[in-house]
Design a protein around this motif. Structure first.
Motif, PDB file in Angstrom:
ATOM      1  N   THR A  84     -61.856-103.549  74.219  1.00  0.00           N
ATOM      2  CA  THR A  84     -62.341-102.439  73.411  1.00  0.00           C
ATOM      3  C   THR A  84     -63.822-102.239  73.665  1.00  0.00           C
ATOM      4  O   THR A  84     -64.526-103.169  74.051  1.00  0.00           O
ATOM      5  CB  THR A  84     -62.146-102.710  71.912  1.00  0.00           C
ATOM      6  OG1 THR A  84     -62.771-103.956  71.606  1.00  0.00           O
ATOM      7  CG2 THR A  84     -60.686-102.760  71.548  1.00  0.00           C
ATOM      8  N   ALA A  85     -64.286-101.021  73.487  1.00  0.00           N
ATOM      9  CA  ALA A  85     -65.716-100.727  73.642  1.00  0.00           C
ATOM     10  C   ALA A  85     -66.131 -99.768  72.535  1.00  0.00           C
ATOM     11  O   ALA A  85     -65.525 -98.718  72.359  1.00  0.00           O
ATOM     12  CB  ALA A  85     -65.983-100.124  75.015  1.00  0.00           C
ATOM     13  N   PRO A  95     -69.639 -93.887  80.116  1.00  0.00           N
ATOM     14  CA  PRO A  95     -69.758 -95.242  80.645  1.00  0.00           C
ATOM     15  C   PRO A  95     -68.757 -96.225  80.035  1.00  0.00           C
ATOM     16  O   PRO A  95     -68.237 -97.092  80.741  1.00  0.00           O
ATOM     17  CB  PRO A  95     -71.196 -95.627  80.279  1.00  0.00           C
ATOM     18  CG  PRO A  95     -71.919 -94.339  80.225  1.00  0.00           C
ATOM     19  CD  PRO A  95     -70.932 -93.330  79.717  1.00  0.00           C
ATOM     20  N   ASN A  96     -68.481 -96.108  78.740  1.00  0.00           N
ATOM     21  CA  ASN A  96     -67.517 -97.023  78.121  1.00  0.00           C
ATOM     22  C   ASN A  96     -66.136 -96.849  78.729  1.00  0.00           C
ATOM     23  O   ASN A  96     -65.446 -97.823  79.026  1.00  0.00           O
ATOM     24  CB  ASN A  96     -67.446 -96.769  76.611  1.00  0.00           C
ATOM     25  CG  ASN A  96     -68.471 -97.582  75.849  1.00  0.00           C
ATOM     26  OD1 ASN A  96     -68.978 -98.580  76.349  1.00  0.00           O
ATOM     27  ND2 ASN A  96     -68.789 -97.149  74.648  1.00  0.00           N
ATOM     28  N   ALA A  99     -66.146 -98.349  82.166  1.00  0.00           N
ATOM     29  CA  ALA A  99     -66.111 -99.816  82.144  1.00  0.00           C
ATOM     30  C   ALA A  99     -64.688-100.309  81.893  1.00  0.00           C
ATOM     31  O   ALA A  99     -64.260-101.310  82.474  1.00  0.00           O
ATOM     32  CB  ALA A  99     -67.063-100.350  81.073  1.00  0.00           C
ATOM     33  N   LEU A 100     -63.950 -99.601  81.043  1.00  0.00           N
ATOM     34  CA  LEU A 100     -62.576-100.019  80.759  1.00  0.00           C
ATOM     35  C   LEU A 100     -61.667 -99.749  81.957  1.00  0.00           C
ATOM     36  O   LEU A 100     -60.793-100.554  82.279  1.00  0.00           O
ATOM     37  CB  LEU A 100     -62.051 -99.298  79.514  1.00  0.00           C
ATOM     38  CG  LEU A 100     -62.683 -99.762  78.205  1.00  0.00           C
ATOM     39  CD1 LEU A 100     -62.210 -98.923  77.035  1.00  0.00           C
ATOM     40  CD2 LEU A 100     -62.363-101.228  77.944  1.00  0.00           C
ATOM     41  N   ASP A 102     -62.628 -99.848  85.008  1.00  0.00           N
ATOM     42  CA  ASP A 102     -62.964-100.898  85.967  1.00  0.00           C
ATOM     43  C   ASP A 102     -62.348-102.238  85.600  1.00  0.00           C
ATOM     44  O   ASP A 102     -62.130-103.076  86.467  1.00  0.00           O
ATOM     45  CB  ASP A 102     -64.488-101.052  86.068  1.00  0.00           C
ATOM     46  CG  ASP A 102     -65.127 -99.858  86.760  1.00  0.00           C
ATOM     47  OD1 ASP A 102     -64.375 -99.067  87.362  1.00  0.00           O
ATOM     48  OD2 ASP A 102     -66.355 -99.715  86.687  1.00  0.00           O
TER      49      ASP A 102
ATOM     50  N   GLN B 110     -77.365 -95.442  86.615  1.00  0.00           N
ATOM     51  CA  GLN B 110     -77.059 -95.208  85.201  1.00  0.00           C
ATOM     52  C   GLN B 110     -78.245 -95.617  84.326  1.00  0.00           C
ATOM     53  O   GLN B 110     -78.601 -94.930  83.368  1.00  0.00           O
ATOM     54  CB  GLN B 110     -75.791 -95.991  84.829  1.00  0.00           C
ATOM     55  CG  GLN B 110     -75.334 -95.847  83.395  1.00  0.00           C
ATOM     56  CD  GLN B 110     -74.921 -94.436  83.056  1.00  0.00           C
ATOM     57  OE1 GLN B 110     -74.644 -93.635  83.941  1.00  0.00           O
ATOM     58  NE2 GLN B 110     -74.920 -94.109  81.778  1.00  0.00           N
ATOM     59  N   MET B 114     -80.262 -93.178  81.829  1.00  0.00           N
ATOM     60  CA  MET B 114     -80.454 -93.439  80.403  1.00  0.00           C
ATOM     61  C   MET B 114     -81.935 -93.550  80.052  1.00  0.00           C
ATOM     62  O   MET B 114     -82.322 -93.368  78.893  1.00  0.00           O
ATOM     63  CB  MET B 114     -79.720 -94.719  80.015  1.00  0.00           C
ATOM     64  CG  MET B 114     -78.217 -94.577  80.084  1.00  0.00           C
ATOM     65  SD  MET B 114     -77.452 -95.490  78.762  1.00  0.00           S
ATOM     66  CE  MET B 114     -75.853 -94.764  78.659  1.00  0.00           C
ATOM     67  N   GLY B 360     -74.627-101.927  77.843  1.00  0.00           N
ATOM     68  CA  GLY B 360     -73.751-101.991  76.663  1.00  0.00           C
ATOM     69  C   GLY B 360     -72.270-102.041  76.989  1.00  0.00           C
ATOM     70  O   GLY B 360     -71.561-102.948  76.539  1.00  0.00           O
ATOM     71  N   PRO B 361     -71.761-101.077  77.787  1.00  0.00           N
ATOM     72  CA  PRO B 361     -70.319-101.096  78.082  1.00  0.00           C
ATOM     73  C   PRO B 361     -69.841-102.386  78.746  1.00  0.00           C
ATOM     74  O   PRO B 361     -68.833-102.960  78.328  1.00  0.00           O
ATOM     75  CB  PRO B 361     -70.141 -99.899  79.024  1.00  0.00           C
ATOM     76  CG  PRO B 361     -71.237 -98.972  78.659  1.00  0.00           C
ATOM     77  CD  PRO B 361     -72.393 -99.848  78.266  1.00  0.00           C
ATOM     78  N   SER B 362     -70.579-102.881  79.751  1.00  0.00           N
ATOM     79  CA  SER B 362     -70.076-104.071  80.434  1.00  0.00           C
ATOM     80  C   SER B 362     -70.241-105.312  79.561  1.00  0.00           C
ATOM     81  O   SER B 362     -69.441-106.239  79.636  1.00  0.00           O
ATOM     82  CB  SER B 362     -70.768-104.270  81.777  1.00  0.00           C
ATOM     83  OG  SER B 362     -72.135-104.438  81.589  1.00  0.00           O
ATOM     84  N   GLN B 364     -69.706-105.342  76.438  1.00  0.00           N
ATOM     85  CA  GLN B 364     -68.558-105.325  75.536  1.00  0.00           C
ATOM     86  C   GLN B 364     -67.269-105.642  76.265  1.00  0.00           C
ATOM     87  O   GLN B 364     -66.447-106.412  75.780  1.00  0.00           O
ATOM     88  CB  GLN B 364     -68.407-103.938  74.908  1.00  0.00           C
ATOM     89  CG  GLN B 364     -69.519-103.583  73.962  1.00  0.00           C
ATOM     90  CD  GLN B 364     -69.185-102.313  73.222  1.00  0.00           C
ATOM     91  OE1 GLN B 364     -68.326-102.287  72.356  1.00  0.00           O
ATOM     92  NE2 GLN B 364     -69.840-101.242  73.573  1.00  0.00           N
ATOM     93  N   VAL B 365     -67.099-105.013  77.447  1.00  0.00           N
ATOM     94  CA  VAL B 365     -65.810-105.136  78.114  1.00  0.00           C
ATOM     95  C   VAL B 365     -65.720-106.450  78.890  1.00  0.00           C
ATOM     96  O   VAL B 365     -64.733-107.169  78.807  1.00  0.00           O
ATOM     97  CB  VAL B 365     -65.572-103.930  79.039  1.00  0.00           C
ATOM     98  CG1 VAL B 365     -64.299-104.103  79.823  1.00  0.00           C
ATOM     99  CG2 VAL B 365     -65.514-102.659  78.208  1.00  0.00           C
ATOM    100  N   GLN B 368     -67.201-109.453  76.317  1.00  0.00           N
ATOM    101  CA  GLN B 368     -66.606-109.415  74.992  1.00  0.00           C
ATOM    102  C   GLN B 368     -67.640-109.582  73.890  1.00  0.00           C
ATOM    103  O   GLN B 368     -67.380-110.196  72.867  1.00  0.00           O
ATOM    104  CB  GLN B 368     -65.544-110.514  74.838  1.00  0.00           C
ATOM    105  CG  GLN B 368     -64.553-110.597  75.957  1.00  0.00           C
ATOM    106  CD  GLN B 368     -63.485-109.537  75.851  1.00  0.00           C
ATOM    107  OE1 GLN B 368     -63.239-109.005  74.781  1.00  0.00           O
ATOM    108  NE2 GLN B 368     -62.877-109.190  76.952  1.00  0.00           N
TER     109      GLN B 368
END
Lengths: 360, 408
Positions: A84-85, A95-96, A99-100, A102, B110, B114, B360-362, B364-365, B368
């Motif tokens: 989850t993001a 981007p979220n 990332a998912l 990927d 990116q 930003m 941020g995205p990486s 989280q993904v 975790q």
């Protein structure tokens, strides 16, 4: 003073040390890696379902959270992987999702109309990945079809359930005035208010009464401006109560709890919950909840993931929650003072909406 | 640029000038040395690391049997830190998992994307800080600039080239207007800019929400508070091809940084700004118009913040929403303080923040971790920057020399 501090420190240290004394797990190899934690021990299905929140985050006590809980539930039951993001702001949507993609998700569920364009872009760029979007049709050119061939829209005909709530409110009010307000004037909110208003009007037509609805006339109404500030919900509700309303439906996520607080303080005032059954989710207000208009986002996420992972497979037919498929519904009345005749009438109307003879 | 320009440095006993209130705090922050800034970043990354370790489930599990097998705890700590920093690197600089260099370098582009709005808004705020104005209004200036620019972008249909130019100017005018108001109020009535700009932030967001509820600002056929996307002819062309999000707005931001440097360090107007910032009474005695300076500074700052809005609606987010300014207006305060209000410093600080946001995205993904860790690290940087004595104490840095930059 210093001694007290020292004693306190010694106590704290020994507590920590004692806590660290439990025995090591028997045959476990060196600590499991962070990546392994997500794969549940009972992994039976090789599937990865993922979700991106909008700027509200997964702890918004509203649709992000409902969707997230549905995902957690289905992942636990099926033993599938999840990722989850949360989006801090609008810049993170694209981007979220990337990332998912990927991280090799099979299905990515996005929450809310704000992610619509980002979802369509990602779906077109990644035709092998399946997408679903909650509360949006992913139709940004408004030609009536979804903009990418691999997106499943998940929407709800909430007005059907709200219609029943409006009827119940009109039948129950002592003052002849009921009210509703929203968080923001967006379609997923006003659909509740439309249904509520239509339900009250239907009751008036059937019974020759003149129950009045405050806060929404079909075009304009009362909105608090956000889904966070409970004090605003409290003051709007107080305003309604001062104008004679005794049943109020707040369509504003957690802001509704402020409305419940105001109603509880005023006495003789009822609240109609939204999204989930508030007798269950807000038990402190159980004695003033007339009923709740349920929008079962969690259940819909569960069904979509379940079908894609172990069922017939993913298909892009829009999921529309209705009274017929139990995607929306009216919660139990519990001990609320709703007469059996009214309950029977509501069952009849429900059947009428399902077979199409009554238009909500 | 970020260092002290030797020509303008002068010695002056600090005790003589007893400034009180916000302006002296502001001055102390601006004059903290690069070393303190670096130490603050380091301290916040270390604290962030502790947070990552504490919030890790693996570490908690392994620590439960620390005395039985202490090695596990350290392995778990190392692993959680390692995966977090690896995810940060993969998300902000270079994706080591990518199949080609062209894809691997995407995170860096990116990061720069930003950073773009933060550079613009940070430059505007830094300008104000050096003129002694604590402008909190970048958020509102971005919103109004973006609103006007987006309207030009989707409602007018002009030829390619001209359309972009008009839209960019539109964002500048919107922002400048929103900076002009507190400037005029301060100059004519003495209303404090902090209060006025904060209130204008609220007004701008609610004004935008109101506009987005009207049909003129909505997509035909929809009632969502989401404006139609800006025409392709009004968007910044992409800098490295369509597979990257980086657009020419970044180049414009760098040009703006050079422009602000020239304005502040080389032009007469900039000298006036700095003189008013150092000592308004002395500037007045020297024949400079302090009220006019306030108006000019806030207007230029507003125009720069408006450009930050352009990098959103004409760049990465072509559909205007109420969330268009994200938290850039407030992040930019941090960026300006971190960059000590100097253009080069601001560009570097903005890229640092862009990187933190891009990771941020990486985070989280891949790792975790909750997005909040990034926000906490950013907030800790502010906290440490705002308290130079704390950083000096932590790192045993010496007290600053009793040499003061008059031109702060």
């Amino acid at each position: 003073m210093k001694n007290t501090l020292r004693i306190g420190a010694i106590a704290a240290v020994s507590a920590i040390a004692l806590a660290a004394c439990s025995s090591a797990p028997e045959e476990e190899a060196p600590a499991t890696s962070a990546a392994d934690v997500t794969s549940a021990p009972a992994e039976t299905v090789d599937y990865k379902a993922c979700m991106v929140s909008d700027a509200g985050g997964f702890d918004d006590k509203s649709f992000n959270q409902s969707g997230f809980e549905g995902l957690q539930q289905v992942a636990a039951d099926l033993g599938i992987e999840t990722a989850t993001a949360e989006s801090a702001d609008g810049n993170a949507y694209g981007p979220n999702i990337t990332a998912l993609v990927d991280s090799s998700c099979d299905l990515i569920i996005t929450v809310g109309f704000l992610l619509s364009q980002a979802t369509v872009d990602a779906a077109l760029a990644n035709p092998d990945v399946n997408f679903a979007i909650i509360d949006d049709l992913a139709d940004n050119d408004y030609d009536g079809t979804t903009d990418a061939p691999n997106i499943k829209p998940i929407t709800f005909d909430t007005d059907e359930a709200a219609f029943l709530a409006g009827y119940a409110a009109a039948a129950t009010t002592q003052t002849g005035t009921v009210a509703t307000f929203g968080g923001m004037q967006i379609p997923s909110v006003t659909i509740f208010m439309d249904g509520f208003l239509a339900g009250v009007n239907y009751y008036n037509d059937q019974n020759g009464t003149t129950v009045n609805v405050l806060g929404w006339d079909g075009e304009n109404g009362s909105f608090t401006g956000d889904f966070d500030d409970q004090t605003k919900g409290q003051s709007v509700t107080q305003g309604f109560i001062d104008n004679g309303a005794d049943i109020i439906m707040p369509v504003a996520g957690p802001v509704g709890l402020g409305a419940a607080a105001a109603a509880q303080a005023a006495g003789n005032t009822w609240i109609i919950g939204v999204d989930s059954d508030w007798v269950q989710t807000a038990p402190e207000y159980a004695d003033i909840v007339l009923t709740s208009v349920m929008k079962k986002i969690g259940a819909s996420v569960y069904d979509v993931v379940d079908e894609a992972a172990v069922g017939a497979g993913f298909d892009v037919t829009p999921y529309v929650g209705t009274l017929a498929n139990d995607g929306v519904g009216l919660a139990d009345f519990y001990d609320a003072p709703v007469s059996d005749e009214v309950k029977a009438a509501i069952e009849e109307i429900k059947a009428g909406i399902i077979d199409g003879s009554i238009e909500p | 640029m970020s260092g002290a320009t030797p020509a303008t440095e002068a010695t002056e006993p600090q005790g003589k000038q007893e400034e009180r209130g916000a302006s002296s705090v502001l001055r102390e922050i601006l004059e903290s040395s690069s070393l303190v800034v670096f130490a603050a970043i380091l301290a916040s990354l270390v604290l962030g690391g502790i947070l990552i370790v504490v919030s890790s489930d693996d570490v908690a599990t392994a620590a439960g049997y620390f005395f039985a097998r202490p090695g596990d705890t350290f392995v778990a700590i190392g692993h959680s830190l390692g995966s977090a920093y690896a995810a940060m690197f993969n998300g902000a600089i270079y994706n080591t998992a990518a199949d080609s260099f062209a894809n691997g370098i995407k995170p860096l582009t990116q990061t720069l994307t930003m950073a773009t709005p933060l550079i613009f808004a940070g430059l505007g705020l830094g300008l104000g800080f050096r003129a002694g104005l604590f402008n909190i209004g970048a958020q509102g200036q971005i919103v109004i600039g973006a609103t006007l620019g987006a309207y030009v972008g989707f409602a007018w249909h002009l030829p390619v080239g001209l359309h972009l130019l008009v839209a960019v100017v539109g964002t500048m005018i919107g922002g400048a207007l929103w900076g002009l108001i507190p400037g005029v109020l301060k100059a004519t009535t003495g209303a404090h800019e902090v209060i006025v700009t904060i209130m204008l932030n609220y007004i701008s967001v609610n004004l935008l929400a109101f506009l987005l509820s009207k049909d003129a600002f909505q997509q035909p056929g929809s009632d969502n508070p989401l404006a139609p996307p800006v025409d392709g002819s009004a968007r910044y062309p992409s800098l490295l091809g369509s597979s990257y999000s980086l657009h020419w707005g970044f180049v414009l931001a760098l040009l703006a940084a050079v422009g602000v440097w020239w304005l502040m360090e080389r032009s007469t107007l900039g000298f006036t700004f700095r003189a008013v910032g150092s000592n308004p009474r002395a500037a007045k005695t020297a024949g400079m118009s302090v009220p006019l300076t306030y108006i000019l500074v806030l207007t230029i700052a507003g125009a720069l913040a408006g450009l930050a809005g352009s990098s959103q609606v004409l760049g990465t987010q072509p559909s205007l929403t109420t969330n268009v300014a994200a938290s850039f207006g407030f992040d930019a305060i941090t960026v300006a303080l971190l960059g000590r209000s100097r253009p080069l410093g601001i560009v570097i600080a903005a890229i640092l923040f862009g990187g933190l946001n891009a990771s941020g995205p990486s985070l989280q993904v891949q790792a975790q971790l909750p997005i909040d860790v990034v926000l906490v690290v950013q907030s800790l940087i502010v906290l440490f920057i705002a308290a130079p004595p704390l950083v000096r104490f932590l790192f045993r840095l010496p007290e600053p020399r009793r040499v003061k930059e008059v031109t702060a």
